[in-house]
Write a protein that holds these residues in place. Structure first.
Motif, PDB file in Angstrom:
ATOM      1  N   HIS A   1       0.834  -1.199   0.000  1.00 20.91           N
ATOM      2  CA  HIS A   1       0.000   0.000   0.000  1.00 20.91           C
ATOM      3  C   HIS A   1       0.869   1.250   0.000  1.00 20.91           C
ATOM      4  O   HIS A   1       1.843   1.345   0.746  1.00 20.91           O
ATOM      5  CB  HIS A   1      -0.924   0.023   1.227  1.00 20.91           C
ATOM      6  N   ASP A   2       0.490   2.176  -0.837  1.00 20.03           N
ATOM      7  CA  ASP A   2       1.106   3.501  -0.840  1.00 20.03           C
ATOM      8  C   ASP A   2      -0.028   4.480  -0.554  1.00 20.03           C
ATOM      9  O   ASP A   2      -0.648   5.020  -1.467  1.00 20.03           O
ATOM     10  CB  ASP A   2       1.775   3.769  -2.189  1.00 20.03           C
ATOM     11  N   ASN A   3      -0.327   4.691   0.697  1.00 21.82           N
ATOM     12  CA  ASN A   3      -1.526   5.416   1.095  1.00 21.82           C
ATOM     13  C   ASN A   3      -1.225   6.862   1.476  1.00 21.82           C
ATOM     14  O   ASN A   3      -0.180   7.167   2.057  1.00 21.82           O
ATOM     15  CB  ASN A   3      -2.193   4.733   2.299  1.00 21.82           C
ATOM     16  N   THR A   4      -2.152   7.715   1.129  1.00 21.49           N
ATOM     17  CA  THR A   4      -2.146   9.107   1.559  1.00 21.49           C
ATOM     18  C   THR A   4      -3.482   9.390   2.223  1.00 21.49           C
ATOM     19  O   THR A   4      -4.527   9.012   1.691  1.00 21.49           O
ATOM     20  CB  THR A   4      -1.963  10.065   0.364  1.00 21.49           C
ATOM     21  N   ARG A   5      -3.466  10.013   3.358  1.00 21.95           N
ATOM     22  CA  ARG A   5      -4.695  10.239   4.121  1.00 21.95           C
ATOM     23  C   ARG A   5      -5.650  11.169   3.360  1.00 21.95           C
ATOM     24  O   ARG A   5      -5.254  12.219   2.866  1.00 21.95           O
ATOM     25  CB  ARG A   5      -4.364  10.852   5.487  1.00 21.95           C
ATOM     26  N   HIS A   6      -6.915  10.742   3.244  1.00 17.49           N
ATOM     27  CA  HIS A   6      -7.935  11.568   2.607  1.00 17.49           C
ATOM     28  C   HIS A   6      -8.417  12.638   3.592  1.00 17.49           C
ATOM     29  O   HIS A   6      -8.625  12.364   4.772  1.00 17.49           O
ATOM     30  CB  HIS A   6      -9.136  10.719   2.188  1.00 17.49           C
ATOM     31  N   THR A   7      -8.604  13.828   3.074  1.00 17.68           N
ATOM     32  CA  THR A   7      -9.166  14.906   3.892  1.00 17.68           C
ATOM     33  C   THR A   7     -10.493  15.408   3.340  1.00 17.68           C
ATOM     34  O   THR A   7     -11.276  16.021   4.051  1.00 17.68           O
ATOM     35  CB  THR A   7      -8.174  16.080   3.974  1.00 17.68           C
ATOM     36  N   THR A   8     -10.762  15.172   2.043  1.00 15.44           N
ATOM     37  CA  THR A   8     -12.034  15.567   1.428  1.00 15.44           C
ATOM     38  C   THR A   8     -12.450  14.491   0.433  1.00 15.44           C
ATOM     39  O   THR A   8     -11.623  13.688  -0.023  1.00 15.44           O
ATOM     40  CB  THR A   8     -11.912  16.912   0.673  1.00 15.44           C
ATOM     41  N   ARG A   9     -13.761  14.490   0.094  1.00 15.16           N
ATOM     42  CA  ARG A   9     -14.298  13.617  -0.944  1.00 15.16           C
ATOM     43  C   ARG A   9     -13.897  12.159  -0.749  1.00 15.16           C
ATOM     44  O   ARG A   9     -13.217  11.553  -1.576  1.00 15.16           O
ATOM     45  CB  ARG A   9     -13.872  14.086  -2.338  1.00 15.16           C
TER      46      ARG A   9
ATOM     47  N   THR B   1     -15.290   8.207   1.181  1.00 17.29           N
ATOM     48  CA  THR B   1     -16.383   7.423   1.765  1.00 17.29           C
ATOM     49  C   THR B   1     -15.782   6.295   2.577  1.00 17.29           C
ATOM     50  O   THR B   1     -14.850   5.615   2.113  1.00 17.29           O
ATOM     51  CB  THR B   1     -17.276   6.839   0.655  1.00 17.29           C
ATOM     52  N   VAL B   2     -16.283   6.061   3.769  1.00 17.35           N
ATOM     53  CA  VAL B   2     -15.822   4.973   4.615  1.00 17.35           C
ATOM     54  C   VAL B   2     -16.582   3.708   4.230  1.00 17.35           C
ATOM     55  O   VAL B   2     -17.810   3.665   4.302  1.00 17.35           O
ATOM     56  CB  VAL B   2     -16.036   5.299   6.107  1.00 17.35           C
ATOM     57  N   ILE B   3     -15.880   2.686   3.785  1.00 20.49           N
ATOM     58  CA  ILE B   3     -16.466   1.423   3.366  1.00 20.49           C
ATOM     59  C   ILE B   3     -15.988   0.323   4.300  1.00 20.49           C
ATOM     60  O   ILE B   3     -14.781   0.175   4.530  1.00 20.49           O
ATOM     61  CB  ILE B   3     -16.077   1.075   1.917  1.00 20.49           C
TER      62      ILE B   3
ATOM     63  N   GLY C   1     -18.188  -3.839  -6.047  1.00 17.79           N
ATOM     64  CA  GLY C   1     -17.922  -2.533  -6.640  1.00 17.79           C
ATOM     65  C   GLY C   1     -19.167  -1.674  -6.722  1.00 17.79           C
ATOM     66  O   GLY C   1     -19.128  -0.471  -6.443  1.00 17.79           O
ATOM     67  N   LEU C   2     -20.300  -2.287  -7.097  1.00  9.36           N
ATOM     68  CA  LEU C   2     -21.539  -1.530  -7.192  1.00  9.36           C
ATOM     69  C   LEU C   2     -22.012  -1.079  -5.817  1.00  9.36           C
ATOM     70  O   LEU C   2     -22.490   0.047  -5.647  1.00  9.36           O
ATOM     71  CB  LEU C   2     -22.612  -2.376  -7.871  1.00  9.36           C
ATOM     72  N   GLY C   3     -21.871  -1.944  -4.811  1.00 10.13           N
ATOM     73  CA  GLY C   3     -22.240  -1.555  -3.453  1.00 10.13           C
ATOM     74  C   GLY C   3     -21.388  -0.406  -2.942  1.00 10.13           C
ATOM     75  O   GLY C   3     -21.889   0.509  -2.286  1.00 10.13           O
ATOM     76  N   THR C   4     -20.101  -0.428  -3.266  1.00 17.68           N
ATOM     77  CA  THR C   4     -19.221   0.667  -2.887  1.00 17.68           C
ATOM     78  C   THR C   4     -19.634   1.956  -3.578  1.00 17.68           C
ATOM     79  O   THR C   4     -19.667   3.031  -2.971  1.00 17.68           O
ATOM     80  CB  THR C   4     -17.768   0.316  -3.256  1.00 17.68           C
ATOM     81  N   HIS C   5     -19.963   1.851  -4.873  1.00 19.72           N
ATOM     82  CA  HIS C   5     -20.387   3.043  -5.617  1.00 19.72           C
ATOM     83  C   HIS C   5     -21.667   3.633  -5.029  1.00 19.72           C
ATOM     84  O   HIS C   5     -21.770   4.854  -4.847  1.00 19.72           O
ATOM     85  CB  HIS C   5     -20.606   2.669  -7.081  1.00 19.72           C
ATOM     86  N   LEU C   6     -22.635   2.788  -4.695  1.00 14.64           N
ATOM     87  CA  LEU C   6     -23.901   3.283  -4.153  1.00 14.64           C
ATOM     88  C   LEU C   6     -23.691   3.978  -2.814  1.00 14.64           C
ATOM     89  O   LEU C   6     -24.320   4.990  -2.521  1.00 14.64           O
ATOM     90  CB  LEU C   6     -24.898   2.122  -4.005  1.00 14.64           C
TER      91      LEU C   6
ATOM     92  N   THR D   1     -32.582   1.974  -0.945  1.00 16.72           N
ATOM     93  CA  THR D   1     -31.893   2.280   0.302  1.00 16.72           C
ATOM     94  C   THR D   1     -30.585   1.506   0.354  1.00 16.72           C
ATOM     95  O   THR D   1     -30.591   0.279   0.273  1.00 16.72           O
ATOM     96  CB  THR D   1     -32.754   1.913   1.524  1.00 16.72           C
ATOM     97  N   SER D   2     -29.467   2.209   0.441  1.00 12.20           N
ATOM     98  CA  SER D   2     -28.151   1.589   0.553  1.00 12.20           C
ATOM     99  C   SER D   2     -27.771   1.500   2.024  1.00 12.20           C
ATOM    100  O   SER D   2     -27.752   2.517   2.725  1.00 12.20           O
ATOM    101  CB  SER D   2     -27.115   2.417  -0.216  1.00 12.20           C
ATOM    102  N   CYS D   3     -27.488   0.293   2.501  1.00  2.41           N
ATOM    103  CA  CYS D   3     -27.161   0.062   3.920  1.00  2.41           C
ATOM    104  C   CYS D   3     -25.665  -0.179   4.074  1.00  2.41           C
ATOM    105  O   CYS D   3     -25.126  -1.107   3.469  1.00  2.41           O
ATOM    106  CB  CYS D   3     -27.929  -1.138   4.463  1.00  2.41           C
ATOM    107  N   ASN D   4     -25.020   0.647   4.873  1.00  8.16           N
ATOM    108  CA  ASN D   4     -23.579   0.468   5.047  1.00  8.16           C
ATOM    109  C   ASN D   4     -23.235  -0.572   6.103  1.00  8.16           C
ATOM    110  O   ASN D   4     -22.100  -1.030   6.179  1.00  8.16           O
ATOM    111  CB  ASN D   4     -22.899   1.805   5.379  1.00  8.16           C
TER     112      ASN D   4
END
Length: 239
Positions: A34-42, A44-46, A62-67, A122-125
């Protein structure tokens, strides 16, 4: 004599132990990094329960993540999703059914204040939290409301009581259910409401009826003839 014999081979040096041989290339273990950079805007927590689900297909994950990333009120019907992605209506409908089976999606038909019948998605996380809500003490009017687990795809949250739905009738299937044929059938069904507003089919209805329409199209029945048959002589009280 003090001079050395040049024909005598030099003494063999001891071989370094382990993987420290100077001529051996450095080996690294395979696998993901992983080469991760912390998100600060835009962002979604999945949950990993969705991203690493063992029973859902990759398309459904992928579709569930998009929804879950879409804003409130965004279109989430089969036709809109098929226009956004290259997989086609039939595959998207199947992925939506997977998400529905595992609790990541709920779909219901409701009547809007203007009298129009629409499909509410209704999308349920957290499906388990939605299935088994935790009981909390009753709160007073001054206490803040907690955020709901599920996010509605339409702004109208008020549910209406409806009679139990009858099971869908059996439909024929095409002899050769090619993806392009099923997609053409699903597109035809999704477009029916443009010809009669009462024929606004849910994603479940569309996926169920598409093989029957595909069987007609397979027999060289024109889309216009199928459309006329499906929209003719509808009961005045609605479908």
């Amino acid at each position: 004599m003090d001079t050395q014999n040049p024909s005598v081979p030099p003494h063999a040096q001891a071989r370094p132990a382990g993987n420290k041989h100077p001529n051996r290339a450095h080996r690294t273990t395979g696998g993901l990094r992983h080469d991760n950079t912390r998100h600060t805007t835009r962002f979604t927590v999945i949950g990993n329960h969705l991203a690493q689900h063992r029973e859902l297909s990759l398309l459904a994950i992928g579709l569930g993540t998009h929804l879950q990333s879409l804003p409130e009120g965004a279109p989430a019907d089969i036709k809109s999703l098929a226009a956004r992605f290259p997989e086609g209506a039939a595959r998207i409908a199947a992925a939506l059914r997977e998400l529905e089976t595992h609790g990541y999606l709920r779909r219901e038909r409701v009547r809007t204040p203007t009298g129009r019948i629409v499909t509410r998605t209704t999308s349920c996380n957290q499906p388990m939290a939605a299935r088994h809500p935790v009981e909390v003490p009753s709160r007073t009017a001054a206490e803040p409301q907690k955020q709901e687990t599920c996010e509605e795809s339409t702004p109208h949250r008020t549910r209406e009581k409806r009679a139990p739905r009858k099971p869908l009738p059996a439909v024929p299937s095409p002899a050769h259910p090619a993806p392009a044929l099923l997609q053409a059938a699903a597109d035809l069904l999704a477009d029916l409401h443009r010809h009669d507003s009462r024929l606004l089919l849910s994603a479940c209805d569309t996926a169920h009826l598409a093989p029957g329409v595909a069987a007609w199209l397979e027999r060289d029945v024109t889309p216009a003839a199928v459309r006329r048959t499906l929209t003719a002589d509808l009961p005045p009280e609605g479908v």
